[in-house]
Design a protein around this motif. Sequence first.
Motif, PDB file in Angstrom:
ATOM      1  N   GLU A 180       0.806  -1.218   0.000  1.00 40.41           N
ATOM      2  CA  GLU A 180       0.000   0.000   0.000  1.00 40.41           C
ATOM      3  C   GLU A 180       0.844   1.275   0.000  1.00 40.41           C
ATOM      4  OE1 GLU A 180      -2.477  -0.466   3.411  1.00 40.41           O
ATOM      5  OE2 GLU A 180      -3.811  -1.930   2.454  1.00 40.41           O
ATOM      6  N   HIS A 181       2.122   1.168   0.422  1.00 45.22           N
ATOM      7  CA  HIS A 181       2.930   2.376   0.605  1.00 45.22           C
ATOM      8  C   HIS A 181       4.294   2.307  -0.077  1.00 45.22           C
ATOM      9  CE1 HIS A 181       0.143   3.876   3.754  1.00 45.22           C
ATOM     10  NE2 HIS A 181       0.057   2.604   4.126  1.00 45.22           N
ATOM     11  N   TYR A 182       4.473   1.416  -1.052  1.00 44.10           N
ATOM     12  CA  TYR A 182       5.808   1.189  -1.606  1.00 44.10           C
ATOM     13  C   TYR A 182       6.398   2.411  -2.306  1.00 44.10           C
ATOM     14  CZ  TYR A 182       3.431   0.472  -6.115  1.00 44.10           C
ATOM     15  OH  TYR A 182       2.673   0.634  -7.253  1.00 44.10           O
ATOM     16  N   ARG A 183       5.549   3.382  -2.698  1.00 44.53           N
ATOM     17  CA  ARG A 183       6.063   4.593  -3.354  1.00 44.53           C
ATOM     18  C   ARG A 183       6.599   5.609  -2.348  1.00 44.53           C
ATOM     19  NH1 ARG A 183       1.308   7.030  -6.035  1.00 44.53           N
ATOM     20  NH2 ARG A 183       2.798   8.729  -6.331  1.00 44.53           N
ATOM     21  N   GLU A 184       6.306   5.395  -1.079  1.00 43.43           N
ATOM     22  CA  GLU A 184       6.705   6.337  -0.046  1.00 43.43           C
ATOM     23  C   GLU A 184       8.069   5.951   0.540  1.00 43.43           C
ATOM     24  OE1 GLU A 184       3.592   6.248   2.828  1.00 43.43           O
ATOM     25  OE2 GLU A 184       2.005   6.452   1.314  1.00 43.43           O
ATOM     26  N   ARG A 216      14.147  -4.980   0.053  1.00 44.69           N
ATOM     27  CA  ARG A 216      14.294  -5.545  -1.292  1.00 44.69           C
ATOM     28  C   ARG A 216      12.921  -5.765  -1.922  1.00 44.69           C
ATOM     29  NH1 ARG A 216      17.965  -8.332  -4.474  1.00 44.69           N
ATOM     30  NH2 ARG A 216      17.027  -9.901  -5.861  1.00 44.69           N
ATOM     31  N   TYR A 217      11.962  -6.229  -1.123  1.00 45.47           N
ATOM     32  CA  TYR A 217      10.606  -6.438  -1.631  1.00 45.47           C
ATOM     33  C   TYR A 217       9.993  -5.115  -2.088  1.00 45.47           C
ATOM     34  CZ  TYR A 217       5.765  -8.096  -1.773  1.00 45.47           C
ATOM     35  OH  TYR A 217       4.486  -8.426  -2.169  1.00 45.47           O
ATOM     36  N   MET A 218      10.246  -4.046  -1.341  1.00 53.29           N
ATOM     37  CA  MET A 218       9.753  -2.724  -1.725  1.00 53.29           C
ATOM     38  C   MET A 218      10.327  -2.320  -3.087  1.00 53.29           C
ATOM     39  SD  MET A 218      10.698   0.969  -0.087  1.00 53.29           S
ATOM     40  CE  MET A 218      12.340   0.804  -0.813  1.00 53.29           C
ATOM     41  N   HIS A 219      11.637  -2.526  -3.273  1.00 50.14           N
ATOM     42  CA  HIS A 219      12.260  -2.183  -4.553  1.00 50.14           C
ATOM     43  C   HIS A 219      11.676  -3.023  -5.688  1.00 50.14           C
ATOM     44  CE1 HIS A 219      15.114   0.703  -3.086  1.00 50.14           C
ATOM     45  NE2 HIS A 219      15.701  -0.147  -2.267  1.00 50.14           N
ATOM     46  N   GLU A 225       6.193  -1.734 -10.996  1.00 52.00           N
ATOM     47  CA  GLU A 225       5.356  -0.604 -11.387  1.00 52.00           C
ATOM     48  C   GLU A 225       6.058   0.230 -12.459  1.00 52.00           C
ATOM     49  OE1 GLU A 225       2.102   2.095 -11.408  1.00 52.00           O
ATOM     50  OE2 GLU A 225       2.384  -0.015 -10.902  1.00 52.00           O
ATOM     51  N   ALA A 226       7.368   0.375 -12.337  1.00 49.09           N
ATOM     52  CA  ALA A 226       8.130   1.111 -13.343  1.00 49.09           C
ATOM     53  C   ALA A 226       7.997   0.458 -14.710  1.00 49.09           C
ATOM     54  CB  ALA A 226       9.602   1.185 -12.938  1.00 49.09           C
ATOM     55  N   CYS A 227       8.043  -0.859 -14.753  1.00 51.07           N
ATOM     56  CA  CYS A 227       7.893  -1.580 -16.024  1.00 51.07           C
ATOM     57  C   CYS A 227       6.544  -1.290 -16.661  1.00 51.07           C
ATOM     58  CB  CYS A 227       8.042  -3.086 -15.793  1.00 51.07           C
ATOM     59  SG  CYS A 227       9.709  -3.589 -15.330  1.00 51.07           S
ATOM     60  N   ILE A 240       9.116   8.885 -13.858  1.00 50.61           N
ATOM     61  CA  ILE A 240       8.780   7.598 -13.246  1.00 50.61           C
ATOM     62  C   ILE A 240       9.607   7.389 -11.982  1.00 50.61           C
ATOM     63  CG2 ILE A 240       8.964   5.096 -13.536  1.00 50.61           C
ATOM     64  CD1 ILE A 240       8.201   5.521 -16.488  1.00 50.61           C
ATOM     65  N   ALA A 241      10.881   7.714 -12.067  1.00 51.83           N
ATOM     66  CA  ALA A 241      11.757   7.562 -10.895  1.00 51.83           C
ATOM     67  C   ALA A 241      11.236   8.386  -9.729  1.00 51.83           C
ATOM     68  CB  ALA A 241      13.185   7.975 -11.256  1.00 51.83           C
ATOM     69  N   GLN A 242      10.882   9.633  -9.983  1.00 54.89           N
ATOM     70  CA  GLN A 242      10.379  10.495  -8.914  1.00 54.89           C
ATOM     71  C   GLN A 242       9.022  10.018  -8.405  1.00 54.89           C
ATOM     72  OE1 GLN A 242      10.445  14.432 -10.625  1.00 54.89           O
ATOM     73  NE2 GLN A 242      12.674  14.644 -10.378  1.00 54.89           N
ATOM     74  N   TYR A 243       8.166   9.567  -9.310  1.00 58.12           N
ATOM     75  CA  TYR A 243       6.842   9.045  -8.927  1.00 58.12           C
ATOM     76  C   TYR A 243       6.970   7.869  -7.971  1.00 58.12           C
ATOM     77  CZ  TYR A 243       2.307   6.704  -9.524  1.00 58.12           C
ATOM     78  OH  TYR A 243       1.103   6.088  -9.316  1.00 58.12           O
ATOM     79  N   LEU A 244       8.022   7.053  -8.169  1.00 59.09           N
ATOM     80  CA  LEU A 244       8.226   5.866  -7.340  1.00 59.09           C
ATOM     81  C   LEU A 244       9.116   6.112  -6.131  1.00 59.09           C
ATOM     82  CD1 LEU A 244       8.629   3.244 -10.194  1.00 59.09           C
ATOM     83  CD2 LEU A 244       6.657   3.557  -8.699  1.00 59.09           C
ATOM     84  N   GLY A 245       9.470   7.361  -5.900  1.00 58.01           N
ATOM     85  CA  GLY A 245      10.228   7.668  -4.695  1.00 58.01           C
ATOM     86  C   GLY A 245      11.722   7.711  -4.863  1.00 58.01           C
ATOM     87  N   TYR A 246      12.213   7.658  -6.112  1.00 60.64           N
ATOM     88  CA  TYR A 246      13.649   7.747  -6.378  1.00 60.64           C
ATOM     89  C   TYR A 246      13.954   9.147  -6.907  1.00 60.64           C
ATOM     90  CZ  TYR A 246      13.435   2.610  -6.291  1.00 60.64           C
ATOM     91  OH  TYR A 246      13.232   1.306  -5.937  1.00 60.64           O
ATOM     92  N   TYR A 247      14.505   9.987  -6.068  1.00 62.32           N
ATOM     93  CA  TYR A 247      14.756  11.365  -6.481  1.00 62.32           C
ATOM     94  C   TYR A 247      16.137  11.531  -7.103  1.00 62.32           C
ATOM     95  CZ  TYR A 247      10.469  12.004  -3.961  1.00 62.32           C
ATOM     96  OH  TYR A 247       9.166  11.880  -3.553  1.00 62.32           O
ATOM     97  N   ASP A 248      16.918  10.459  -7.093  1.00 62.09           N
ATOM     98  CA  ASP A 248      18.192  10.404  -7.804  1.00 62.09           C
ATOM     99  C   ASP A 248      18.004   9.431  -8.967  1.00 62.09           C
ATOM    100  OD1 ASP A 248      20.719   9.919  -8.783  1.00 62.09           O
ATOM    101  OD2 ASP A 248      21.672   9.723  -6.824  1.00 62.09           O
ATOM    102  N   THR A 249      17.911   9.963 -10.187  1.00 62.64           N
ATOM    103  CA  THR A 249      17.616   9.118 -11.340  1.00 62.64           C
ATOM    104  C   THR A 249      18.685   8.050 -11.563  1.00 62.64           C
ATOM    105  OG1 THR A 249      16.461  10.976 -12.382  1.00 62.64           O
ATOM    106  CG2 THR A 249      17.033   9.125 -13.801  1.00 62.64           C
ATOM    107  N   SER A 250      19.942   8.386 -11.310  1.00 61.05           N
ATOM    108  CA  SER A 250      21.013   7.404 -11.496  1.00 61.05           C
ATOM    109  C   SER A 250      20.854   6.244 -10.519  1.00 61.05           C
ATOM    110  CB  SER A 250      22.379   8.060 -11.316  1.00 61.05           C
ATOM    111  OG  SER A 250      22.534   8.568 -10.000  1.00 61.05           O
TER     112      SER A 250
END
Length: 278
Positions: A180-184, A216-219, A225-227, A240-250
Amino acid sequence: MIGFYLHSSGEVLGVIQIMSVHFDYFIPDWRTYMETIGYNVLVLVREGKVKYEINGDEVVAERGDVLFIPKSTRRSGANYMDSPHQKHTILFKLDTGLSTGIPFLDQGRFIKLKIANFQYASHRCERLYEEMRGGKSFRSFICLGIMQELIGLLAREMEKPELAPMKQKYAQIVRTYLLEHYREPIEIEQLARLIHRSPNYTTALFKEVYSHSPIRYMHQLRVMEACNLLLNSDMTVTNIAQYLGYYDTSYFFRIFKKHSGMSPTEFIIQGDQSQLFP
């Protein structure tokens, strides 16, 4: 139909013939009528519930459940409570004159269990379904290898000692929160507070039940979802990276490649989600 030999220490143990692979996607009024089947059936339920009658007994399977229905079983099936479901079904035959070394196959007994690494098993079923429908080179070797892996995973699950109900409950609480919260932003400490246990205990417990750490399960959830977004939306990789909680694209690129085996750019070019998580 595709067949192959199972080997152990160079000895031929048995032959499996894959008859067909199906993916039932929320089919209204789905049912299969009562019959004595002349083949084996492997079922993985992905969403919802499905009801079977197995030799006179009612069996209800839900998300994460795997069923092995052996040849000569008297079986029928239907949507549970008239609610559609989603599942993978593999029909296969086994040369009964040879031993496989897999107890549930050799004994021909019905089993139902909740598989720990559900997401991985789901992806392997997806890959098998796509390969059986396609005509790519070396298709038969790939299909048979996936089938052998699925049977091996199931046999390994059955060897595990039964988990205490409280452990299963705690792990399910954590897993539900992650779904329910994997993007956070998620820290192991906040997951531990959900079950009032230490971070180390929470990590070990989740790994015991689901074969991966909670983080690891969260990732994995994020990459899945990214796929979907890479194939089915106009969002850029950065968005997509930012939407999923990754603010560093690399960092997102590194995580994506670690879990999928390819970069987001390579995945877009390939355009086939069934190739993920080999």
